[in-house]
Design an enzyme around this catalytic site. Structure first.
Site, PDB file in Angstrom:
ATOM      1  N   ASP B 102       0.855  -1.185   0.000  1.00 21.14           N
ATOM      2  CA  ASP B 102       0.000   0.000   0.000  1.00 21.14           C
ATOM      3  C   ASP B 102       0.895   1.240   0.000  1.00 21.14           C
ATOM      4  O   ASP B 102       1.261   1.761   1.050  1.00 21.14           O
ATOM      5  CB  ASP B 102      -0.921  -0.020   1.221  1.00 21.14           C
ATOM      6  CG  ASP B 102      -2.012   1.040   1.136  1.00 21.14           C
ATOM      7  OD1 ASP B 102      -2.050   1.789   0.135  1.00 21.14           O
ATOM      8  OD2 ASP B 102      -2.823   1.125   2.065  1.00 21.14           O
ATOM      9  N   GLY B 103       1.262   1.680  -1.201  1.00 21.98           N
ATOM     10  CA  GLY B 103       2.201   2.799  -1.318  1.00 21.98           C
ATOM     11  C   GLY B 103       1.596   4.014  -2.004  1.00 21.98           C
ATOM     12  O   GLY B 103       2.185   5.074  -2.012  1.00 21.98           O
ATOM     13  N   LYS B 104       0.429   3.830  -2.610  1.00 21.22           N
ATOM     14  CA  LYS B 104      -0.243   4.934  -3.312  1.00 21.22           C
ATOM     15  C   LYS B 104       0.733   5.680  -4.207  1.00 21.22           C
ATOM     16  O   LYS B 104       0.724   6.907  -4.292  1.00 21.22           O
ATOM     17  CB  LYS B 104      -0.945   5.848  -2.305  1.00 21.22           C
ATOM     18  CG  LYS B 104      -2.016   5.102  -1.511  1.00 21.22           C
ATOM     19  CD  LYS B 104      -2.781   5.948  -0.534  1.00 21.22           C
ATOM     20  CE  LYS B 104      -3.901   5.168   0.142  1.00 21.22           C
ATOM     21  NZ  LYS B 104      -3.476   4.019   0.982  1.00 21.22           N
ATOM     22  N   ARG B 105       1.575   4.929  -4.904  1.00 25.79           N
ATOM     23  CA  ARG B 105       2.601   5.517  -5.754  1.00 25.79           C
ATOM     24  C   ARG B 105       1.974   6.149  -6.984  1.00 25.79           C
ATOM     25  O   ARG B 105       0.898   5.740  -7.439  1.00 25.79           O
ATOM     26  CB  ARG B 105       3.635   4.461  -6.160  1.00 25.79           C
ATOM     27  CG  ARG B 105       4.427   3.885  -4.984  1.00 25.79           C
ATOM     28  CD  ARG B 105       5.186   4.959  -4.232  1.00 25.79           C
ATOM     29  NE  ARG B 105       6.210   4.426  -3.359  1.00 25.79           N
ATOM     30  CZ  ARG B 105       6.125   4.338  -2.033  1.00 25.79           C
ATOM     31  NH1 ARG B 105       5.042   4.749  -1.406  1.00 25.79           N
ATOM     32  NH2 ARG B 105       7.123   3.855  -1.318  1.00 25.79           N
TER      33      ARG B 105
END
Lengths: 310, 310
Positions: B102-105
């Site tokens: 979950d990095g929302k890159r």
């Protein structure tokens, strides 16, 4: 932003060097040496990147105010890459540069606090001991989640004298897909974001007239840049897309205020790989990438100085 | 998404355990041991997190299909934290779990390729050798920049059988600031994003009817969740906000298709800190966090099974 504008003023230069080091940009001699030392590994890649970065920093640290490290190009080599990121941040600081971590991080409030600890503030350990982690001077941020995720970062900006740059209008072609949609009151989505960013920074304006809550606006949209400058008088712009992505000094002219402040212009590939530019006509070998980078940075400075009236 | 839906089907459970380990969640005995070994350092924190994660994984790996690691909580301990991230991913895989980073890159195309290499695909070293880095099964992504930054990830999804979840409607209160603005054709911004996500995945639908391009929709918006399920028939939802953030099984009911597929429900704090929940009435000590986590996961499974008609 005061710290940043101060450096821009002293150096008469709003250039930011982007350190987005792809392996293919790095001279073969450096890569070969590290492969001999560490094998064909992430460690070798990270060591090559670090050496490349240090030479680039050495080449320009007396003429530019800041560097911007694109986190993706370090994360792609895992923890070894992040060690190179960490050491580059530290080396930049040792050489007097401000350092922007380009991570475009974003999340809900509690998680945003953790990102802020990593890049801007300090991390809490046991017994109320806190320690800085990467300790950059600024972080790029995506504002799609609204103020919840921005607030913890603003708090750290005030506490540690740091800054954030929130994505408003990005330099890439498909930025139009969402960012240029028109909302009911006639504003485009990026203008809605611009107004939010402006609002988030309005109570924290420093002595140069800018708040720690900056905005990212691409050099590839000169008209929008000019209009956003007028719309966001207290927001400093980080402008990517200069050089290899197509933006020229004229294109970014609208980003500056009447005194030549209020914007910093990032060039990555055109500085890292300056020796390959047509402009230098094969004058520099691959090994002379750092000398070429300095020449190109001086050229870029002179182009921007004309625009900024420094 | 086929791999994910297959596991959901076998286990009759769409639960994802979120591993967002704050130090304060971890029993003092574990933290104390690591401080004695490594001092009050990032290394000690990272070792405590890893031990905590492993015990939580051991507690539920036979009953849940996937875990989600919130990168911020690892990045905040620097490279030591990322080693714990890496080892947790690997441990999750050893125990048969799918792992969501979950990095929302998000970034422009070329940079997005680098993020994709880090989390989904492989990184190119010398002599055309490629190596996986963190090698998660899916990554969360912010789509504010449009398709340019999504495309390289979709390519890796197809090549390596991975998935992405693009933020559509986030669980936090201020998600309304941008995401709920109404555009000229009457859609809200999150619906514009929903339609883009749907479009991006339409040519890659798998045997369960879902494409590798998923969406993040918060459990805190039950009405929107239901409408988005109808609007995005081929998009699998990752639904955060269950449990501690306030979402109940009823709230997430709208996320599923008629067969109980098409959504996975994430709970972080309510599983990691299950021993503190009122429901368990002081039954579990701090040391029994893993036993409590299993009990709570069984409870959550039974709540969700009612909704999904498994």
């Amino acid at each position: 932003m005061d710290r940043l504008m101060e450096k821009v003023k002293v150096l008469k230069n709003p250039t930011v060097m982007g350190l987005d080091p792809k392996l293919e940009y790095i001279p073969f001699s450096i890569r070969k040496k590290n492969i001999e030392l560490y094998g064909n590994t992430f460690k070798a890649a990270a060591e090559s990147i670090l050496e490349f970065n240090r030479k680039l920093i050495d080449a320009v640290s007396d003429i530019i105010p800041a560097i911007k490290l694109q986190l993706a190009y370090y994360e792609m080599y895992g923890t070894e890459g992040l060690k190179a990121f960490e050491k580059t941040v530290r080396y930049g600081h040792e050489k007097g540069l401000l350092v922007i971590a380009d991570g475009k991080r974003n999340d809900i409030g509690s998680t945003s606090e953790a990102y802020s600890s990593a890049y801007l503030g300090e991390t809490l350990l046991e017994d109320n001991v806190t320690k800085p982690v990467y300790d950059a001077d600024a972080l790029t941020v995506n504002g799609y989640l609204g103020i919840d995720g921005i607030k913890p970062m603003i708090d750290d900006c005030m506490k540690y004298r740091k800054g954030i740059f929130v994505l408003v209008k990005t330099s890439n072609p498909s930025s139009v897909q969402l960012q240029d949609m028109v909302v009911q009151d006639g504003r485009r989505v990026y203008e809605v974001m611009a107004d939010l960013v402006s609002e988030w920074g309005k109570d924290t304006v420093g002595k140069y007239g800018y708040s720690p809550v900056g905005a990212v606006v691409g050099a590839t949209w000169p008209q929008e840049l000019k209009k956003l400058r007028a719309r966001m008088p207290h927001t400093c712009f980080l402008v990517p897309g200069y050089g290899a992505q197509g933006g020229s000094a004229e294109d970014v002219a609208g980003a500056f205020d009447n005194n030549g402040f209020g914007a910093i212009i990032n060039a990555s590939r055109s500085l890292m790989c300056a020796h390959k530019l047509q402009r230098w006509n094969g004058k520099f070998s691959e090994e002379e990438f750092d000398i070429a980078c300095r020449e190109e940075a001086l050229h870029m400075r002179s182009e921007l100085q004309k625009i900024c009236n420094f």
